[in-house]
Write an enzyme that holds these catalytic residues in place. Sequence first.
Site, PDB file in Angstrom:
ATOM      1  N   ARG A   1       0.818  -1.037   0.091  1.00  0.00           N
ATOM      2  CA  ARG A   1      -0.069  -0.014   0.021  1.00  0.00           C
ATOM      3  C   ARG A   1       0.900   1.253   0.008  1.00  0.00           C
ATOM      4  O   ARG A   1       0.609   2.300  -0.853  1.00  0.00           O
ATOM      5  CB  ARG A   1      -1.021   0.072   1.134  1.00  0.00           C
ATOM      6  CG  ARG A   1      -2.208  -0.778   1.047  1.00  0.00           C
ATOM      7  CD  ARG A   1      -2.620  -1.364   2.505  1.00  0.00           C
ATOM      8  NE  ARG A   1      -1.626  -2.528   2.687  1.00  0.00           N
ATOM      9  CZ  ARG A   1      -1.753  -3.632   2.242  1.00  0.00           C
ATOM     10  NH1 ARG A   1      -2.596  -4.025   1.405  1.00  0.00           N
ATOM     11  NH2 ARG A   1      -0.738  -4.416   2.501  1.00  0.00           N
ATOM     12  N   THR A   2       1.818   1.362   0.971  1.00  0.00           N
ATOM     13  CA  THR A   2       2.475   2.800   0.988  1.00  0.00           C
ATOM     14  C   THR A   2       3.137   3.040  -0.225  1.00  0.00           C
ATOM     15  O   THR A   2       3.349   4.017  -0.650  1.00  0.00           O
ATOM     16  CB  THR A   2       3.473   2.548   2.241  1.00  0.00           C
ATOM     17  OG1 THR A   2       2.786   2.196   3.384  1.00  0.00           O
ATOM     18  CG2 THR A   2       4.031   3.841   2.665  1.00  0.00           C
TER      19      THR A   2
ATOM     20  N   LYS B   1      26.664  -2.642  -1.430  1.00  0.00           N
ATOM     21  CA  LYS B   1      28.100  -2.388  -1.584  1.00  0.00           C
ATOM     22  C   LYS B   1      28.379  -1.787  -0.007  1.00  0.00           C
ATOM     23  O   LYS B   1      29.822  -1.484  -0.192  1.00  0.00           O
ATOM     24  CB  LYS B   1      28.414  -1.793  -2.784  1.00  0.00           C
ATOM     25  CG  LYS B   1      28.129  -2.513  -4.029  1.00  0.00           C
ATOM     26  CD  LYS B   1      28.853  -1.480  -5.039  1.00  0.00           C
ATOM     27  CE  LYS B   1      27.656  -1.454  -6.351  1.00  0.00           C
ATOM     28  NZ  LYS B   1      27.613  -0.315  -7.239  1.00  0.00           N
TER      29      LYS B   1
ATOM     30  N   ARG C   1      11.153   3.969   3.650  1.00  0.00           N
ATOM     31  CA  ARG C   1      10.801   3.069   4.537  1.00  0.00           C
ATOM     32  C   ARG C   1      11.986   2.226   4.954  1.00  0.00           C
ATOM     33  O   ARG C   1      12.718   1.874   4.115  1.00  0.00           O
ATOM     34  CB  ARG C   1       9.715   2.097   3.994  1.00  0.00           C
ATOM     35  CG  ARG C   1       9.322   0.916   5.168  1.00  0.00           C
ATOM     36  CD  ARG C   1       8.415   0.082   4.604  1.00  0.00           C
ATOM     37  NE  ARG C   1       7.197   0.634   5.024  1.00  0.00           N
ATOM     38  CZ  ARG C   1       5.727   0.187   4.928  1.00  0.00           C
ATOM     39  NH1 ARG C   1       5.738  -1.107   4.555  1.00  0.00           N
ATOM     40  NH2 ARG C   1       4.667   1.044   5.151  1.00  0.00           N
TER      41      ARG C   1
ATOM     42  N   HIS D   1       4.637   5.616  11.673  1.00  0.00           N
ATOM     43  CA  HIS D   1       4.026   5.573  10.313  1.00  0.00           C
ATOM     44  C   HIS D   1       3.130   6.799  10.047  1.00  0.00           C
ATOM     45  O   HIS D   1       2.117   6.621   9.877  1.00  0.00           O
ATOM     46  CB  HIS D   1       3.406   4.299  10.107  1.00  0.00           C
ATOM     47  CG  HIS D   1       3.476   4.020   8.741  1.00  0.00           C
ATOM     48  ND1 HIS D   1       3.521   4.697   7.407  1.00  0.00           N
ATOM     49  CD2 HIS D   1       2.795   2.533   8.200  1.00  0.00           C
ATOM     50  CE1 HIS D   1       3.178   4.154   6.331  1.00  0.00           C
ATOM     51  NE2 HIS D   1       2.898   2.702   6.735  1.00  0.00           N
TER      52      HIS D   1
HETATM   53  N1   CP Z   1      -0.199   0.200   5.766  1.00  0.00           N
HETATM   54  C1   CP Z   1       1.108  -0.259   5.239  1.00  0.00           C
HETATM   55  O1   CP Z   1       1.939   0.219   5.234  1.00  0.00           O
HETATM   56  O2   CP Z   1       1.058  -1.337   4.229  1.00  0.00           O
HETATM   57  P1   CP Z   1       2.355  -1.828   3.420  1.00  0.00           P
HETATM   58  O3   CP Z   1       3.106  -2.344   4.482  1.00  0.00           O
HETATM   59  O4   CP Z   1       1.669  -2.875   2.464  1.00  0.00           O
HETATM   60  O5   CP Z   1       2.947  -0.614   2.780  1.00  0.00           O
END
Ligand code: CP
Length: 308
Positions: free
Chosen positions: A55-56, A84, A105, A133
């Site tokens: 999703r993100t 590396k 991320r 998040h």
């Molecule tokens: N909600 C969420 O962060 O989903 P993903 O890990 O699929 O990005």
Amino acid sequence: MKLQGRNLIQPEDFSINEIDEILSLSQNIIDNPSKYSRVCEGNLLATLFYEPSTRTRFSFEAAMNRLGGKVIGFSEPNSSSTAKGETLEDTMETVSCYADAIVMRHPRAGSALEASRFARVPFINAGDGGNQHPTQTLTDILTIKSLKGNLENHTIGLCGDLKNGRTVHSLVKAMARYKNTKFVFISPKELEMPQYIKEVIAGHEYVETNSLDEVIEDLDVLYMTRVQRERFEDQEQYERLKDYYILTTEKMKKAKPDMLVMHPLPRVNEIDTEVDKDNRAVYFDQAKYGMYVRMALIMKLLGVDKNE
Ligand code: CP
């Protein structure tokens, strides 16, 4: 203060008024998407995913594409010079030479703040380990506001892995800023909400329990979460706890007729798929709101919102 050029590491980085501006722009985009289809032409977004995501990453990439911008990045860090031995700092300095904003991320808590210090373009934390998040929180807040009509006076139950779930840490910090929010933390003892989050919401009403059945009837929002296998050192403990809560249609009978069932996803086993047919189950709508709110966020940080 303008949002242009800013970073987003945790929800408190933006004031309530700034979050309102983002929600309001998200709603405008939902109502009239074609008006925004070229506003980011000529801009480039970098998406650096050191950890898996559906999703993100896709919602950020879809958001930038729908705004007329372009995307570069990786979903597998071993395809970059990280393999590396390049440091996070040098990667940020380098990507800042090519992109107008960076989304990252990373599995390590605290890495987002550290990386942002070396980024010379707006930096967005797309999840740092079990820490925060914030763009999931914007997604969640837009979902609650759109479907409940406002962000005040709600009793929010957070259920599952409250220790390791970064989405619930960010959501609690953000919702604590709205009037009369009550929290119900539902988890086994081993996975309870960290003390530092409870300290942030000191003065707010909250209850801790391990029984979803006992509290479900009081909730306006039930936010289910996955037990985060990747954060466990002891896999036997994970196996013991992973199915501690499973939301079923039977359990839903006790819930309010307008309670929202939310989940940041991915789901493993904690919501029976039969619940998907219940119109109180809004987790896939939530995923869609995530794209619109990220469109608004990108526009604000890049300073392309002509209404400012
Ligand atoms: N909600 C969420 O962060 O989903 P993903 O890990 O699929 O990005």
